[in-house]
Design an enzyme around this catalytic site. Structure first.
Site, PDB file in Angstrom:
ATOM      1  N   GLU A 181     -51.034-128.440  63.630  1.00  0.00           N
ATOM      2  CA  GLU A 181     -49.786-129.043  63.157  1.00  0.00           C
ATOM      3  C   GLU A 181     -49.253-130.018  64.199  1.00  0.00           C
ATOM      4  O   GLU A 181     -49.331-129.775  65.408  1.00  0.00           O
ATOM      5  CB  GLU A 181     -48.726-127.985  62.852  1.00  0.00           C
ATOM      6  CG  GLU A 181     -48.141-127.296  64.069  1.00  0.00           C
ATOM      7  CD  GLU A 181     -46.882-126.505  63.764  1.00  0.00           C
ATOM      8  OE1 GLU A 181     -45.784-127.047  64.000  1.00  0.00           O
ATOM      9  OE2 GLU A 181     -47.004-125.356  63.329  1.00  0.00           O
TER      10      GLU A 181
ATOM     11  N   LYS B 139     -43.492-117.492  59.115  1.00  0.00           N
ATOM     12  CA  LYS B 139     -43.578-117.732  60.550  1.00  0.00           C
ATOM     13  C   LYS B 139     -42.458-116.962  61.246  1.00  0.00           C
ATOM     14  O   LYS B 139     -41.283-117.295  61.094  1.00  0.00           O
ATOM     15  CB  LYS B 139     -43.452-119.233  60.828  1.00  0.00           C
ATOM     16  CG  LYS B 139     -43.225-119.613  62.286  1.00  0.00           C
ATOM     17  CD  LYS B 139     -42.989-121.107  62.401  1.00  0.00           C
ATOM     18  CE  LYS B 139     -42.473-121.505  63.769  1.00  0.00           C
ATOM     19  NZ  LYS B 139     -42.278-122.971  63.870  1.00  0.00           N
TER      20      LYS B 139
END
Length: 212
Positions: A41, A130
């Site tokens: 990411e 997350k």
């Protein structure tokens, strides 16, 4: 089953390249992929993040899951998709971003810190959750929270994760980890980044073996 599951079945590490520049992203990405990383990411508060995402997606999109982190605005989801990103990670519990991801066909991994946030994100269609910051939720807390989560919804821990912490979080039910400064800091070159993967790979292999 979560759409993220095939990626977590391999080496379940997300490389967070915060602060990386487009002119260096391919060399770093290649080094990480060769070391076993398959999820990358680029946080949107990095320099020209969409350009970096596009470069990674073009070069490595068939062998790695490329996407964006620190996504706060649902309107950014379309731009990430247009750049070739397939993964969206947020630091906060924003169902609107998750819903935008589902509409665009992207995988969504939103951030949570409490059971209420996690369940709200699950209802919105999150592919995984997350845990952030992981420092605030030790493994015992994670295990208790997971008891009320939908079965099969993966949890990834992010925030000051070290190889020494992997085993306890894995035993608590965490099935992936986001690694930022422990893998890459702005200015690091490929030769510095690649060897940092191995201790995490070994820790995950040990955790899996102990659970088997």
């Amino acid at each position: 089953m979560s759409g993220l599951a095939p990626w977590l079945d391999g080496l379940p590490l997300v490389a967070i390249l915060r602060g990386i520049r487009p002119d260096e992203v391919l060399a770093i990405g290649e080094a990480l992929i060769e070391a076993g990383i398959s999820m990358i990411e680029v946080p949107l508060n990095s320099p020209q993040p969409l350009k970096s995402i596009a470069a990674l997606a073009t070069a490595f999109g068939e062998q790695a899951l490329i996407g964006a982190g620190t996504v706060l605005d649902p309107d950014d989801v379309g731009r990430i998709a247009a750049a070739g990103g397939r993964l969206v990670v947020t630091p906060n519990a924003e169902p609107a971003v998750v819903e935008a991801c589902k509409a665009a066909g992207l995988l969504a991994v939103p951030g949570f810190a409490t059971p209420s946030e996690a369940l709200r994100l699950a209802r919105a269609g999150a592919d995984a959750l997350k845990l952030f910051p992981a420092e605030a939720s030790p493994p015992e807390v994670v295990k208790a929270m997971r008891a009320v989560f939908p079965p099969g919804l993966p949890v990834l821990a992010v925030g000051s994760i070290t190889p020494e912490k992997v085993g306890a979080y894995w035993q608590a039910g965490v099935r992936g980890f986001g690694l930022g400064g422990s893998l890459y800091k702005p200015g690091d070159g490929p030769a510095a980044v690649a060897p940092r993967v191995a201790p995490f790979r070994d820790a995950i292999a040990m955790a899996r073996a102990e659970q088997a």
